[in-house]
Design an enzyme around this catalytic site. Sequence first.
Site, mmCIF file in Angstrom:
data_model
loop_
_atom_site.group_PDB
_atom_site.id
_atom_site.type_symbol
_atom_site.label_atom_id
_atom_site.label_comp_id
_atom_site.label_asym_id
_atom_site.label_seq_id
_atom_site.Cartn_x
_atom_site.Cartn_y
_atom_site.Cartn_z
ATOM 1 C CB SER A 192 12.110 1.510 -6.440
ATOM 2 O OG SER A 192 11.510 2.745 -6.074
ATOM 3 C CB SER B 283 8.794 3.821 -3.434
ATOM 4 O OG SER B 283 9.033 4.793 -4.431
ATOM 5 C CE LYS C 254 10.299 7.939 -2.188
ATOM 6 N NZ LYS C 254 10.146 6.466 -2.217
ATOM 7 C CB SER D 129 7.602 4.275 0.231
ATOM 8 O OG SER D 129 8.064 5.559 -0.088
#
Length: 297
Positions: free
Chosen positions: A102, A104, A159, A262
Amino acid sequence: MNFALILFVLVVVTGIAWVADKLVFMPRRRLAADAAVDEFDRQQARVGERFADENAPVTRQQLRNDKLRQPWWLEYTASFFPVILVVFFVRSFIVEPFKIPSGSMVPTLLVGDFILVNKFHYGIRLPITNTRITQGAPVQRGDVIVFRYPKDESVDYIKRAIGLPGDVVAYQDKKLTVNGQPVPETPLPDYFDEERIGYAKQFEETIDGRKNAILNNPAVPPYVIGAEDFPYHDNCQYNERGVICKVPPGHYFMMGDNRDNSADSRYWGFVPDANIVGRAFFIWMNFSSLRRIGSFQ
């Protein structure tokens, strides 16, 4: 099913076959090969040199090879054990590959990036259970980390670590502060997001002296919509300006670099230390752009 568990089962099954072959089946094949060769030699001795087959040495070796050959079920189990064991060891304790699914972490990581994750940087953990058995380096603010998603531990997320245990992280009016200290931001040229086909405001953020780029979309409001219930939810205060959270012991506050696109700790809470998989450090392939290959912050 968890891939690490599948790999572990394969190691066990092929390992049992490998040991059984070394201790039981291979000695039996050698005895059979020796008996077959001895019988062949006796037959050659009976016919004598005059009538002996000139291809006898080749036939003799072929006979031995046929008797020593593994049956198909051992060939597809025991033969693969060393390879599977090496893959399991490297993936479990040294480095593991992941693919970014993705956007994010844009602009740091793009969809389609294949990355490597250091599995021992934060301490070696047992596969399957993820139990730490050695003490590694502590997580630092700014580290890009792969972890098991707290809401579904069969899913891996990536992250950036923003808050450490005991930190107070505030994201108000799209400005980040940690323990009351604003995180410095320097404007960069607008970033064209190919996935969303539009421009976003780009900044260089400095966390504990480490720099990384982030994106902000001025059109998106600062408040958090759709925050879920999660452990230690009372540690967070939500308002029209954003969110303020105190990180509980043994947990971390994670955020994506693509701040308005995100799903991170602002929405689903803190990441327990037990969920840490490793530190992402290298892009080893992106089939859309080979220039992506290299290390990153």
